[in-house]
Design an enzyme around this catalytic site. Structure first.
Site, PDB file in Angstrom:
ATOM      1  N   VAL A 281       2.674  14.134  -3.669  1.00  0.00           N
ATOM      2  CA  VAL A 281       2.087  15.035  -2.668  1.00  0.00           C
ATOM      3  C   VAL A 281       0.557  15.010  -2.697  1.00  0.00           C
ATOM      4  O   VAL A 281      -0.102  15.915  -2.195  1.00  0.00           O
ATOM      5  CB  VAL A 281       2.623  16.484  -2.842  1.00  0.00           C
TER       6      VAL A 281
ATOM      7  N   GLY B 167     -10.832  -3.004   3.375  1.00  0.00           N
ATOM      8  CA  GLY B 167     -11.376  -1.910   4.174  1.00  0.00           C
ATOM      9  C   GLY B 167     -10.846  -1.868   5.597  1.00  0.00           C
ATOM     10  O   GLY B 167     -11.254  -1.025   6.407  1.00  0.00           O
ATOM     11  N   ARG B 168      -9.906  -2.774   5.914  1.00  0.00           N
ATOM     12  CA  ARG B 168      -9.385  -2.802   7.293  1.00  0.00           C
ATOM     13  C   ARG B 168      -8.544  -1.561   7.580  1.00  0.00           C
ATOM     14  O   ARG B 168      -7.830  -1.076   6.700  1.00  0.00           O
ATOM     15  CB  ARG B 168      -8.486  -4.038   7.486  1.00  0.00           C
TER      16      ARG B 168
ATOM     17  N   LYS C 291       1.871   2.196  -5.037  1.00  0.00           N
ATOM     18  CA  LYS C 291       2.417   1.638  -6.279  1.00  0.00           C
ATOM     19  C   LYS C 291       1.497   1.927  -7.469  1.00  0.00           C
ATOM     20  O   LYS C 291       1.976   2.217  -8.562  1.00  0.00           O
ATOM     21  CB  LYS C 291       2.605   0.113  -6.143  1.00  0.00           C
TER      22      LYS C 291
ATOM     23  N   GLY D 148      -4.616  -4.108  -3.876  1.00  0.00           N
ATOM     24  CA  GLY D 148      -5.599  -3.071  -4.164  1.00  0.00           C
ATOM     25  C   GLY D 148      -4.822  -1.826  -4.517  1.00  0.00           C
ATOM     26  O   GLY D 148      -4.164  -1.242  -3.665  1.00  0.00           O
ATOM     27  N   HIS D 149      -4.832  -1.475  -5.798  1.00  0.00           N
ATOM     28  CA  HIS D 149      -4.052  -0.324  -6.249  1.00  0.00           C
ATOM     29  C   HIS D 149      -5.004   0.789  -6.664  1.00  0.00           C
ATOM     30  O   HIS D 149      -5.795   0.627  -7.586  1.00  0.00           O
ATOM     31  CB  HIS D 149      -3.139  -0.727  -7.414  1.00  0.00           C
TER      32      HIS D 149
ATOM     33  N   ASP E 179       0.807  -1.221   0.000  1.00  0.00           N
ATOM     34  CA  ASP E 179       0.000   0.000   0.000  1.00  0.00           C
ATOM     35  C   ASP E 179       0.844   1.278   0.000  1.00  0.00           C
ATOM     36  O   ASP E 179       0.421   2.309   0.536  1.00  0.00           O
ATOM     37  CB  ASP E 179      -0.969   0.007   1.202  1.00  0.00           C
TER      38      ASP E 179
ATOM     39  N   GLN F 118       1.928  -5.878  -3.357  1.00  0.00           N
ATOM     40  CA  GLN F 118       2.415  -6.060  -1.976  1.00  0.00           C
ATOM     41  C   GLN F 118       3.732  -5.296  -1.774  1.00  0.00           C
ATOM     42  O   GLN F 118       3.933  -4.282  -2.421  1.00  0.00           O
ATOM     43  CB  GLN F 118       2.567  -7.546  -1.632  1.00  0.00           C
TER      44      GLN F 118
ATOM     45  N   THR G 169      -8.600  -3.238  -0.464  1.00  0.00           N
ATOM     46  CA  THR G 169      -9.207  -4.533  -0.741  1.00  0.00           C
ATOM     47  C   THR G 169     -10.185  -4.958   0.348  1.00  0.00           C
ATOM     48  O   THR G 169     -11.291  -5.393   0.073  1.00  0.00           O
ATOM     49  CB  THR G 169      -8.100  -5.601  -0.913  1.00  0.00           C
TER      50      THR G 169
END
Ligand code: GDP
Ligand code: IMO
Ligand code: MG
Length: 427
Positions: free
Chosen positions: A413, A301-302, A16, A40-41, A13, A223, A299
């Protein structure tokens, strides 16, 4: 003209997707080489937000070839939903190609993932429960079903029957869980096969031809280095190899073809799932960064665990991936803090450690050694030139580069494409 590998230099996360999208402008080919829809990108382009799990983040630029390499594990239902979602947003996917050698995720992989997490209880890994680990287990066990098998009506039924027999036995007898009906999976996956078939092509040939033509190839890692099966914080890792070397394996080209490796790192650090995390902020400051940085999983929502930038991790990522440069993201999130800290080393039982330890036992006891810097109050999200950044932000970045032992080439930014400062050309 070159081949660039872009990897996550932390626990995933890092941004990328955003950096891949930014660099895709100059790329001819963008290829995913490992992982699956545990990734999840998020890409923000022309004011619209796109969440990609399997399709390379180059897809938003028309005309770029986007490839899913053999090293990726594919959940066809997720892939098709992603294709439909992009179509609904008028994004063409006609330039997508999928390797016939990629392995396929089935519903039993997901259930096994969940069962195994439940069995582990307090020792659970905190996986995304997308069936990633079990799918790679089948691949290593030489029991997997590949895209080539899925789209072959002569091969698929027998392969599925064989796999399902074993998986149902495992689910019923080991985990006490329900199994799956053969006919249902056969019907569903038969439909998926029809949709996927036109996209299937030999990705390795396409990549190598592009390189031979002198085109720009961008490999998009999923990852991050610390989630690597070999080099990460085992067992709190994923089941693939997010490191740069894996791009060759997962896309099918040789190591002599890589020209540049870019490590994406946040200006701080986050982690989703379980496992030790030396610089974690379990206080109000951690909450502040989570809120300001919208640190919730793309992916699952955690909430992501947040902490200060870890120089030991950065140096490790440089070594393991052979980083040529860093793309530092989310610098804007730190604006407004009176002081910012970076971890330069760990203290372990009174001893100073400067290299990332091999065992969790040691890592869990590591206390971060911090250096403190004055923060910057300015909103930097509209800055586009390095010179215009506040002096304190520049000092901070200079220290990150020093600790990582690699220069900073890109500074992000904000989430959108335009919110990017270039200090060194990547392509
Ligand atoms: P990835 O998995 O490495 O592609 O990263 P994710 O997309 O899961 O998480 C990064 C999140 O940060 C996404 O929501 C991005 O839109 C957002 N993002 C990326 N770069 C920046 C940045 O420089 N500033 C801010 N504020 N958000 C960013
Ligand atoms: P991107 O590409 C952050 C984490 C999970 C868990 C561990 C194992 O968006 O950076 P898995 O489902 O892979 O077996 O879970 O890895 N994880 C990620 N964390 N970003 C990701 O992908 C991740 N993919 C897996 O949270 O700790
Ligand atoms: Mg992500």
């Amino acid at each position: 003209m070159s081949t660039v590998v872009l990897i996550g230099a932390q626990w995933g996360d890092e941004g990328k997707g955003k950096i891949t999208d930014f660099l895709a402008e100059k790329a001819d080919v963008v290829v995913r080489y490992q992982g699956g829809n545990n990734a999840g990108h998020t890409v923000v382009a022309d004011g619209k937000e796109f969440k990609l799990h399997l399709i390379p983040s180059g897809i938003l630029y028309p005309g770029k070839l986007c490839l899913i390499g053999n090293g990726v594990v594919i959940d066809p239902a997720v892939l098709i939903a992603e294709l439909e979602n992009l179509a609904a947003q008028k994004i063409s996917t006609e330039n997508l190609r999928i390797s016939p050698r990629a392995h396929v995720i089935f519903p039993y992989h997901q259930r096994l993932d969940r069962c195994e997490e439940e069995r582990k209880g307090a020792r659970k890994i905190g996986t995304t429960c997308r069936g990633i680990g079990p799918a790679y287990m089948d691949k290593a066990a030489r029991a997997g079903i590949r895209v080539a098998d899925l789209i072959d009506p002569e091969e698929f039924p027998a392969r599925l029957e064989d796999a399902l027999q074993e998986k149902n036995r495992l689910l019923n007898q080991v985990y006490g869980a329900e199994g799956f009906a053969y006919a249902e999976i056969l019907a569903a996956y038969g439909k998926y096969a029809e949709i996927i078939k036109p996209y299937v092509a030999d990705v390795s040939i396409i990549v190598n031809e592009a390189i031979a033509r002198g085109q720009n190839v961008l490999c998009e890692g999923a990852q991050g280095t610390l989630l690597d099966l070999d080099h990460g914080t085992y067992p709190y890792v994923t089941s693939s190899h997010p490191v740069a070397g894996a791009a060759c394996l997962g896309a099918g080209f040789g190591p002599t073809k890589i020209n540049r490796v870019v490590g994406v790192a946040k200006a701080y650090i986050t982690r989703v799932g379980e496992g030790p995390f030396p610089t974690e902020l379990k206080d109000a400051l951690g909450d502040h960064i989570r809120t300001r940085g919208h640190e919730f999983g793309t992916t699952t929502g955690r909430p992501r665990r947040c902490g200060w930038f870890d120089g030991v991790v950065a140096r490790y990522a440089t070594r393991i991936n052979g980083l040529d440069c860093l793309a530092v993201t989310k610098l804007d999130v730190l604006s407004g803090l009176e002081k910012v800290k970076v971890c330069t080393a760990y203290r372990y039982r009174g001893e100073l450690i400067t290299e990332f330890p091999a065992t969790l036992k040691v890592l869990a006891e590591c206390e971060p050694v911090y250096e403190e810097f004055p923060g910057w109050a300015e909103d930097i999200s509209n800055i586009r030139r390095y010179e215009d950044l506040p002096a304190n932000a520049k000092n901070y970045l200079a220290r990150l580069a020093e600790l990582a032992r690699t220069p900073v080439a890109l500074i992000s930014v904000g989430p959108s494409r335009e919110q990017t400062i270039v200090t060194q050309n990547v392509f």
